[in-house]
Design a protein around this motif. Structure first.
Motif, mmCIF file in Angstrom:
data_model
loop_
_atom_site.group_PDB
_atom_site.id
_atom_site.type_symbol
_atom_site.label_atom_id
_atom_site.label_comp_id
_atom_site.label_asym_id
_atom_site.label_seq_id
_atom_site.Cartn_x
_atom_site.Cartn_y
_atom_site.Cartn_z
ATOM 1 N N LEU A 60 0.865 -1.189 0.000
ATOM 2 C CA LEU A 60 0.000 0.000 0.000
ATOM 3 C C LEU A 60 0.894 1.229 0.000
ATOM 4 O O LEU A 60 1.882 1.279 0.734
ATOM 5 C CB LEU A 60 -0.883 0.021 1.252
ATOM 6 C CG LEU A 60 -1.893 -1.115 1.418
ATOM 7 C CD1 LEU A 60 -2.603 -1.001 2.766
ATOM 8 C CD2 LEU A 60 -2.908 -1.112 0.282
ATOM 9 N N ARG A 61 0.512 2.236 -0.789
ATOM 10 C CA ARG A 61 1.313 3.472 -0.786
ATOM 11 C C ARG A 61 0.989 4.330 0.426
ATOM 12 O O ARG A 61 1.747 5.228 0.772
ATOM 13 C CB ARG A 61 1.119 4.249 -2.098
ATOM 14 C CG ARG A 61 1.657 3.476 -3.314
ATOM 15 C CD ARG A 61 2.308 4.389 -4.355
ATOM 16 N NE ARG A 61 1.420 5.408 -4.862
ATOM 17 C CZ ARG A 61 0.506 5.212 -5.805
ATOM 18 N NH1 ARG A 61 0.387 4.019 -6.373
ATOM 19 N NH2 ARG A 61 -0.258 6.190 -6.217
ATOM 20 N N ALA A 62 -0.150 4.081 1.054
ATOM 21 C CA ALA A 62 -0.494 4.735 2.329
ATOM 22 C C ALA A 62 -1.332 3.755 3.138
ATOM 23 O O ALA A 62 -2.066 2.943 2.558
ATOM 24 C CB ALA A 62 -1.258 6.036 2.090
ATOM 25 N N PRO A 63 -1.254 3.833 4.475
ATOM 26 C CA PRO A 63 -1.915 2.825 5.319
ATOM 27 C C PRO A 63 -3.386 3.139 5.519
ATOM 28 O O PRO A 63 -3.852 3.321 6.653
ATOM 29 C CB PRO A 63 -1.131 2.939 6.633
ATOM 30 C CG PRO A 63 -0.758 4.380 6.699
ATOM 31 C CD PRO A 63 -0.496 4.814 5.276
ATOM 32 N N ALA A 90 -4.349 6.071 -5.805
ATOM 33 C CA ALA A 90 -3.577 6.499 -4.640
ATOM 34 C C ALA A 90 -2.825 5.349 -3.975
ATOM 35 O O ALA A 90 -2.041 5.568 -3.052
ATOM 36 C CB ALA A 90 -4.517 7.150 -3.624
ATOM 37 N N GLY A 91 -3.102 4.136 -4.397
ATOM 38 C CA GLY A 91 -2.420 2.988 -3.799
ATOM 39 C C GLY A 91 -2.893 2.671 -2.396
ATOM 40 O O GLY A 91 -2.112 2.216 -1.550
ATOM 41 N N ILE A 92 -4.180 2.929 -2.117
ATOM 42 C CA ILE A 92 -4.742 2.523 -0.825
ATOM 43 C C ILE A 92 -5.689 1.332 -1.059
ATOM 44 O O ILE A 92 -5.937 0.942 -2.191
ATOM 45 C CB ILE A 92 -5.454 3.693 -0.101
ATOM 46 C CG1 ILE A 92 -6.715 4.132 -0.837
ATOM 47 C CG2 ILE A 92 -4.493 4.870 0.085
ATOM 48 C CD1 ILE A 92 -7.584 5.129 -0.049
ATOM 49 N N ALA A 93 -6.195 0.761 0.023
ATOM 50 C CA ALA A 93 -7.014 -0.452 -0.091
ATOM 51 C C ALA A 93 -8.499 -0.097 -0.142
ATOM 52 O O ALA A 93 -8.918 0.956 0.351
ATOM 53 C CB ALA A 93 -6.736 -1.377 1.091
ATOM 54 N N PHE A 94 -9.278 -1.017 -0.700
ATOM 55 C CA PHE A 94 -10.713 -0.778 -0.867
ATOM 56 C C PHE A 94 -11.491 -2.048 -0.530
ATOM 57 O O PHE A 94 -11.200 -3.120 -1.047
ATOM 58 C CB PHE A 94 -10.995 -0.355 -2.323
ATOM 59 C CG PHE A 94 -12.458 -0.245 -2.650
ATOM 60 C CD1 PHE A 94 -13.313 0.460 -1.820
ATOM 61 C CD2 PHE A 94 -12.984 -0.847 -3.779
ATOM 62 C CE1 PHE A 94 -14.675 0.571 -2.113
ATOM 63 C CE2 PHE A 94 -14.340 -0.748 -4.085
ATOM 64 C CZ PHE A 94 -15.187 -0.041 -3.241
ATOM 65 N N ALA A 95 -12.497 -1.888 0.322
ATOM 66 C CA ALA A 95 -13.357 -3.022 0.679
ATOM 67 C C ALA A 95 -14.771 -2.776 0.154
ATOM 68 O O ALA A 95 -15.334 -1.700 0.363
ATOM 69 C CB ALA A 95 -13.386 -3.217 2.186
ATOM 70 N N ASN A 120 -5.658 -3.194 -10.307
ATOM 71 C CA ASN A 120 -4.579 -3.489 -9.355
ATOM 72 C C ASN A 120 -4.881 -3.106 -7.905
ATOM 73 O O ASN A 120 -4.036 -3.299 -7.042
ATOM 74 C CB ASN A 120 -3.301 -2.768 -9.789
ATOM 75 C CG ASN A 120 -2.867 -3.212 -11.171
ATOM 76 O OD1 ASN A 120 -2.748 -4.405 -11.438
ATOM 77 N ND2 ASN A 120 -2.681 -2.251 -12.071
ATOM 78 N N VAL A 121 -6.056 -2.545 -7.646
ATOM 79 C CA VAL A 121 -6.316 -2.089 -6.280
ATOM 80 C C VAL A 121 -6.319 -3.282 -5.317
ATOM 81 O O VAL A 121 -6.713 -4.399 -5.684
ATOM 82 C CB VAL A 121 -7.664 -1.320 -6.213
ATOM 83 C CG1 VAL A 121 -8.867 -2.245 -6.317
ATOM 84 C CG2 VAL A 121 -7.754 -0.488 -4.944
ATOM 85 N N VAL A 122 -5.818 -3.052 -4.104
ATOM 86 C CA VAL A 122 -5.930 -4.065 -3.047
ATOM 87 C C VAL A 122 -7.399 -4.089 -2.638
ATOM 88 O O VAL A 122 -7.933 -3.101 -2.136
ATOM 89 C CB VAL A 122 -5.007 -3.734 -1.857
ATOM 90 C CG1 VAL A 122 -5.323 -4.638 -0.673
ATOM 91 C CG2 VAL A 122 -3.544 -3.876 -2.267
ATOM 92 N N LEU A 123 -8.050 -5.224 -2.905
ATOM 93 C CA LEU A 123 -9.506 -5.293 -2.861
ATOM 94 C C LEU A 123 -9.984 -6.408 -1.934
ATOM 95 O O LEU A 123 -9.504 -7.537 -2.008
ATOM 96 C CB LEU A 123 -10.017 -5.578 -4.289
ATOM 97 C CG LEU A 123 -11.523 -5.715 -4.467
ATOM 98 C CD1 LEU A 123 -12.217 -4.372 -4.232
ATOM 99 C CD2 LEU A 123 -11.838 -6.221 -5.879
#
Ligand SMILES: Cc1cc2nc3c(=O)[nH]c(=O)nc-3n(C[C@H](O)[C@H](O)[C@H](O)COP(=O)(O)O)c2cc1C
Length: 339
Positions: A60-63, A90-95, A120-123
């Motif tokens: 993640l680019r930011a927590p 932004a390189g953050i995660a998404f739920a 590519n999003v952390v999903l």
């Protein structure tokens, strides 16, 4: 869920209630009492601050996480795409919100499927743990994760919300073995969360024994699901009962600290009432690895893509400044900044 109301109708009403009514907990969660060191001589440049991290091995680019909210309606489809695009950029995660509607009707898949918009999003996908007692099986959960291309699955634990809903799913008997079977069967990590009432360390320990990989405290102090259900209730007694639980639960900062104290190694997300970058820094200092926000992102996504991007920028900028003025170069260093 009542017979008269479909999952889709219920979800759309949830969005309206959250956006149009005052559903904030009135609990003073205690963020002001959490103080971080002010370092007048930080000996680093603001540009040296690095807020990148990895959560469950995912970079993640930011927590920061956009917490679970929606899916299942055409309105939700647009909200999810905006959130996913913003998170990816932004390189953050998404739920995503609960995927139960999609399991009931595969025609709703497009309202959850953000991979085309954000490859590519952390999903993370999402399901209510109690659904394991209402016909949702391991295969369903696997199908949800696979079809959405999710990197993990959130299981939400919402006994209070279900109890306050007319016809809610309140049989929480013997879920632990089912959660354990689910964790064993999935190829992706399972994260357990509350929905604004928090998770006690003893409960988290039981969840970890089931094979849950991470805990999201989702504590009290932000969106109050009791209040949401109260506003949705069509009978005054139910509304009063819900309102009596309006401020129920463990406040997020304390609950985060308690979880970190009891479980030093657990991957931990703090969420529930986090509203700015300073609170994100405080959550990290209290031991969280990532901080999640829900309702502020819903408001932004209702507005525009630019509003989502703007909110993320604002959070990251304030977080970076908070690290700078505590003399913390990284998100790990800020743990030393609690006073
Ligand atoms: C409109 C809306 C829908 C939500 N739906 C879900 C859901 O489907 N699954 C879930 O685990 N949590 C759901 N939540 C709870 C959030 O993920 C979060 O735990 C809670 O809102 C507290 O965070 P906040 O104070 O930042 O809003 C929802 C929240 C909102 C505002």
């Amino acid at each position: 869920m009542t017979m008269a109301e479909s999952t889709e109708q219920r979800k759309s009403r949830h969005l309206d209630v959250c956006l149009d009514e005052d559903v904030a907990s009135r609990l003073d969660a205690g963020w002001d009492a959490v103080r971080l060191r002010h370092e007048a001589l930080p000996e680093i440049a603001l540009a040296d601050v690095d807020v990148s991290t990895a959560f469950l091995g995912l970079p993640l680019r930011a927590p920061i996480l956009i917490s679970s909210m929606t899916g299942g309606t055409s309105r939700a489809a647009e909200i999810n795409r905006r959130l996913a695009r913003g998170a990816e950029a932004a390189g953050i995660a998404f739920a995503l919100g609960s995927g139960r509607a999609m399991l009931e009707d595969d025609g709703l898949r497009a309202t959850f499927d953000v991979r085309p918009a954000a490859p590519n999003v952390v999903l993370f996908a999402n399901l209510g743990a109690v659904q394991l007692n209402y016909g949702v099986g391991t295969d369903d959960a696997r199908r949800l994760v696979d079809r959405l291309g999710a990197n993990g699955l959130y299981l939400h634990l919402n006994p209070l919300q279900e109890a306050l809903q007319a016809g809610g799913d309140t049989n929480f008997r013997a879920l632990e073995p089912k959660i354990a079977a689910l964790c064993a069967a999935l190829d992706v990590p399972v994260i357990a969360k509350s929905v604004g009432s928090g998770i006690a360390p003893s409960t988290a320990a039981r969840l970890l024994r089931c094979g849950v990989a991470a805990i999201d405290v989702a504590g009290a102090g932000g969106t109050s699901w009791a209040r949401v259900e109260g506003k949705r209730a069509d009978d005054p007694a139910r509304e009063r009962i819900a309102e009596a639980f309006g401020d129920w639960g463990y406040a997020t900062p304390r609950a985060t600290a308690a979880l970190r104290g009891a479980l030093p190694d657990v991957p931990l997300i703090a969420s529930g009432g986090i509203r700015d970058g300073v609170q994100i820094a405080k959550a990290l200092a209290l031991g969280a690895d990532v901080a999640g926000l829900a309702l502020p992102f819903l408001r932004a996504a209702e507005e525009s893509d630019a509003a989502v991007t703007g909110l993320i920028d604002e959070l990251v900028t304030a977080l970076r400044i908070a690290l700078f003025v505590t003399g913390s170069r990284t998100v790990v260093d800020v743990r030393e900044a609690l006073v």
